[in-house]
Scaffold this motif. Structure first.
Motif, PDB file in Angstrom:
ATOM      1  N   THR A 129       2.212  -8.973  -1.619  1.00 31.04           N
ATOM      2  CA  THR A 129       3.381  -8.136  -1.896  1.00 31.04           C
ATOM      3  C   THR A 129       3.522  -7.075  -0.809  1.00 31.04           C
ATOM      4  O   THR A 129       2.665  -6.949   0.076  1.00 31.04           O
ATOM      5  CB  THR A 129       3.250  -7.490  -3.286  1.00 31.04           C
ATOM      6  N   PHE A 130       4.601  -6.292  -0.898  1.00 31.32           N
ATOM      7  CA  PHE A 130       4.870  -5.257   0.101  1.00 31.32           C
ATOM      8  C   PHE A 130       3.796  -4.160   0.037  1.00 31.32           C
ATOM      9  O   PHE A 130       3.604  -3.542  -1.017  1.00 31.32           O
ATOM     10  CB  PHE A 130       6.274  -4.678  -0.151  1.00 31.32           C
ATOM     11  N   ALA A 131       3.120  -3.919   1.169  1.00 30.82           N
ATOM     12  CA  ALA A 131       2.015  -2.958   1.196  1.00 30.82           C
ATOM     13  C   ALA A 131       2.486  -1.543   0.837  1.00 30.82           C
ATOM     14  O   ALA A 131       1.755  -0.769   0.211  1.00 30.82           O
ATOM     15  CB  ALA A 131       1.361  -2.960   2.576  1.00 30.82           C
ATOM     16  N   GLY A 132       3.699  -1.189   1.223  1.00 28.53           N
ATOM     17  CA  GLY A 132       4.214   0.148   0.913  1.00 28.53           C
ATOM     18  C   GLY A 132       4.432   0.354  -0.582  1.00 28.53           C
ATOM     19  O   GLY A 132       4.377   1.481  -1.080  1.00 28.53           O
ATOM     20  N   ALA A 133       4.684  -0.735  -1.299  1.00 31.40           N
ATOM     21  CA  ALA A 133       4.834  -0.613  -2.753  1.00 31.40           C
ATOM     22  C   ALA A 133       3.472  -0.315  -3.372  1.00 31.40           C
ATOM     23  O   ALA A 133       3.350   0.544  -4.258  1.00 31.40           O
ATOM     24  CB  ALA A 133       5.425  -1.895  -3.348  1.00 31.40           C
ATOM     25  N   ILE A 134       2.443  -1.003  -2.882  1.00 29.86           N
ATOM     26  CA  ILE A 134       1.092  -0.725  -3.391  1.00 29.86           C
ATOM     27  C   ILE A 134       0.776   0.751  -3.122  1.00 29.86           C
ATOM     28  O   ILE A 134       0.246   1.463  -3.975  1.00 29.86           O
ATOM     29  CB  ILE A 134       0.032  -1.632  -2.717  1.00 29.86           C
ATOM     30  N   CYS A 135       1.158   1.205  -1.919  1.00 33.46           N
ATOM     31  CA  CYS A 135       0.904   2.595  -1.518  1.00 33.46           C
ATOM     32  C   CYS A 135       1.589   3.579  -2.483  1.00 33.46           C
ATOM     33  O   CYS A 135       1.011   4.589  -2.880  1.00 33.46           O
ATOM     34  CB  CYS A 135       1.416   2.744  -0.091  1.00 33.46           C
ATOM     35  N   ALA A 136       2.824   3.277  -2.874  1.00 28.35           N
ATOM     36  CA  ALA A 136       3.548   4.147  -3.806  1.00 28.35           C
ATOM     37  C   ALA A 136       2.946   4.055  -5.216  1.00 28.35           C
ATOM     38  O   ALA A 136       2.669   5.074  -5.851  1.00 28.35           O
ATOM     39  CB  ALA A 136       5.027   3.766  -3.845  1.00 28.35           C
ATOM     40  N   PHE A 137       2.707   2.826  -5.687  1.00 28.67           N
ATOM     41  CA  PHE A 137       2.226   2.638  -7.072  1.00 28.67           C
ATOM     42  C   PHE A 137       0.825   3.214  -7.256  1.00 28.67           C
ATOM     43  O   PHE A 137       0.481   3.705  -8.321  1.00 28.67           O
ATOM     44  CB  PHE A 137       2.193   1.148  -7.445  1.00 28.67           C
ATOM     45  N   GLU A 138       0.023   3.108  -6.200  1.00 33.71           N
ATOM     46  CA  GLU A 138      -1.386   3.463  -6.280  1.00 33.71           C
ATOM     47  C   GLU A 138      -1.596   4.921  -6.719  1.00 33.71           C
ATOM     48  O   GLU A 138      -2.621   5.259  -7.292  1.00 33.71           O
ATOM     49  CB  GLU A 138      -2.004   3.207  -4.898  1.00 33.71           C
ATOM     50  N   GLY A 179      -3.336   6.287   1.217  1.00 38.69           N
ATOM     51  CA  GLY A 179      -1.988   6.145   1.775  1.00 38.69           C
ATOM     52  C   GLY A 179      -1.718   4.700   2.152  1.00 38.69           C
ATOM     53  O   GLY A 179      -2.177   3.767   1.493  1.00 38.69           O
ATOM     54  N   TYR A 180      -1.007   4.564   3.230  1.00 40.25           N
ATOM     55  CA  TYR A 180      -0.544   3.255   3.669  1.00 40.25           C
ATOM     56  C   TYR A 180      -1.691   2.573   4.406  1.00 40.25           C
ATOM     57  O   TYR A 180      -1.993   2.943   5.537  1.00 40.25           O
ATOM     58  CB  TYR A 180       0.617   3.497   4.628  1.00 40.25           C
ATOM     59  N   ASN A 181      -2.318   1.573   3.786  1.00 38.38           N
ATOM     60  CA  ASN A 181      -3.551   1.062   4.412  1.00 38.38           C
ATOM     61  C   ASN A 181      -3.316   0.457   5.800  1.00 38.38           C
ATOM     62  O   ASN A 181      -4.162   0.542   6.667  1.00 38.38           O
ATOM     63  CB  ASN A 181      -4.296   0.096   3.477  1.00 38.38           C
ATOM     64  N   ILE A 182      -2.115  -0.105   6.035  1.00 42.19           N
ATOM     65  CA  ILE A 182      -1.915  -0.679   7.379  1.00 42.19           C
ATOM     66  C   ILE A 182      -1.494   0.379   8.389  1.00 42.19           C
ATOM     67  O   ILE A 182      -1.571   0.148   9.585  1.00 42.19           O
ATOM     68  CB  ILE A 182      -0.904  -1.848   7.403  1.00 42.19           C
TER      69      ILE A 182
END
Ligand SMILES: Cc1ncc(COP(=O)(O)O)c(C=O)c1O
Length: 407
Positions: free
Chosen positions: A128-137, A18-21
């Motif tokens: 980059t935006f951490a939430g985008a990584i969370c979605a793309f991942e 999920g959202y790492n932060i």
């Protein structure tokens, strides 16, 4: 059933966190901690009185329809208001180019689910935006990052990436950018770079995903056209735009919109149907009212003044508490909610984070914002949320912790 529940997980979900932060934010419930961490709009900017009267009216006059399922693509009134809002940005779209989303996080999710198979390449900014990584991942892609420079991502590096993939017949799926007051760096992409990015997109036939939640929060400098509008000037259809009401109205509404070529919008609408079905009508009606009767332009004028003041106080505090001998440098945003700070190489900001929490201040360690090879001496500092009179104190506490680590 198995003892090891993880053996049930789908392959794409194995190891997904999920959202790492998000995990760090558990510390922020402590009221003694001043948070420079989350990218929260300040409630001081919410048009509370107007929201109350619109709410009363909606509940009195329209409760039956508010409580119903509504169209997947969004309420007609909101769709029309968004189309008009975008005209003020020189973006001209039709109904077929618009999907109302349950906010930009869903906008990112439907884009990557639509486009990306596991193992395919996404080009993005570093950081980059951490939430985008969370979605793309969730699609398990491969990331190729181009470093941020003072005027936006290194487009030359993006060209090199495309070039080297072209040599092995691989076409990256899309290029993801946050061109306006980027989360996390606060950096804005110059006009030249926006055009150069479009050149790349045309040359290599790669879609650009432009995510711009902070666009309406410029508090200094000159406005720069969106990549979407520049693409329209060229007569092209190379961009998907992701927008949200979260930062310029309020995040609790969970309403946003994606724009783009009609076949992509149609597919994203289908994906939204399989995921959240529809976006709550009450929330959509509040956003419509924001755009049609709450005086959104005056509201934003006030919000810009408010954030400019906070940014000024914050930047002065940075200068006072981080003199040159600390070796810390930081960006100077012209809008949005964030600055990005670079500490000397030997500092691991995750370690600094834990010290800072003990000292009563929070920020986000920079490693959260890298899809690969994090630079661990970096941090995102948000100035939007804490009261103005706590900003100097917060930066001072952070500086004390860092100086201790440097000693
Ligand atoms: C760059 C960026 N994109 C998307 C989002 C998600 O916003 P929303 O609240 O609309 O889901 C955020 C939120 O912080 C953001 O900074």
């Amino acid at each position: 059933m198995p003892q090891d529940w993880t053996s049930l997980f789908a392959q794409n979900m194995v190891g997904y966190e999920g959202y790492n932060i998000g995990k760090l934010f558990k510390h922020l419930s402590n009221p003694d901690i001043i948070s420079l961490a989350a990218g929260l709009p300040s409630p001081d900017t919410f048009p509370t009185g107007q929201m109350q009267s619109v709410t009363n009216r909606l509940l009195q006059e329209d409760v039956d329809s508010i409580m119903q399922y509504v169209l997947i693509g969004g309420e007609p009134g909101l769709r029309q208001a968004v189309i008009e809002l975008l005209r003020t940005e020189d973006i001209d779209i039709g109904e077929e180019n618009l999907l109302i989303t349950t906010s930009a996080q869903q906008g990112l999710d439907v884009v990557s689910r639509m486009l990306c198979n596991s193992g395919e390449v996404i080009i993005l900014e570093r950081p980059t935006f951490a939430g985008a990584i969370c979605a793309f991942e969730m699609q398990k892609p491969i990331y190729a990052g181009a470093p941020m420079q003072e005027d936006g991502a290194d487009i030359g590096r993006m060209r090199d990436i495309l070039e080297s993939y072209a040599k092995i017949n691989v076409k990256p799926k899309f290029i993801y950018v946050v061109p306006d007051f980027q989360n996390p760096s606060g950096i804005t992409m110059s006009l030249e770079k926006r055009q150069a990015l479009l050149d790349l997109s045309y040359e290599y036939g790669v879609l650009i995903v432009e995510d711009s939640p902070y666009r309406w929060l410029r508090f200094s400098g000159q406005n720069i056209p969106s990549i979407y509008s520049l693409d329209q000037e060229r007569g092209g259809n190379h961009v998907v735009g992701i927008y949200t009401f979260s930062k310029f109205f309020c995040p609790g509404m969970r309403v946003g919109f994606n724009i783009g070529p009609a076949p992509l919008i149609e597919m994203m609408t289908n994906i939204k149907e399989g995921s959240t079905l529809c976006t709550p009508k009450y929330n959509q009606d509040m956003c419509t009212a924001f755009l049609t009767e709450m005086g959104w332009q005056e509201h934003l004028d006030r919000a810009r003044v408010y954030y400019r003041e906070k940014a000024d106080i914050f930047l002065k505090a940075m200068e006072r508490h981080f003199p040159p001998q600390t070796g810390v440098s930081w960006t100077k945003p012209e809008g949005g909610m964030f600055a990005w700070a670079m500490a000397p190489k030997e500092i691991d900001t995750m370690e600094l984070f834990h010290k800072a929490i003990e000292r009563g201040v929070a920020f986000v360690p920079g490693e959260a914002f890298y899809a690969e090879n994090p630079e661990r001496n970096t941090m995102r500092i948000s100035f939007s949320f804490p009261p103005k009179n706590q900003l100097d104190e917060a930066v001072g506490r952070l500086a004390d912790c860092l100086k201790e680590m440097l000693d």
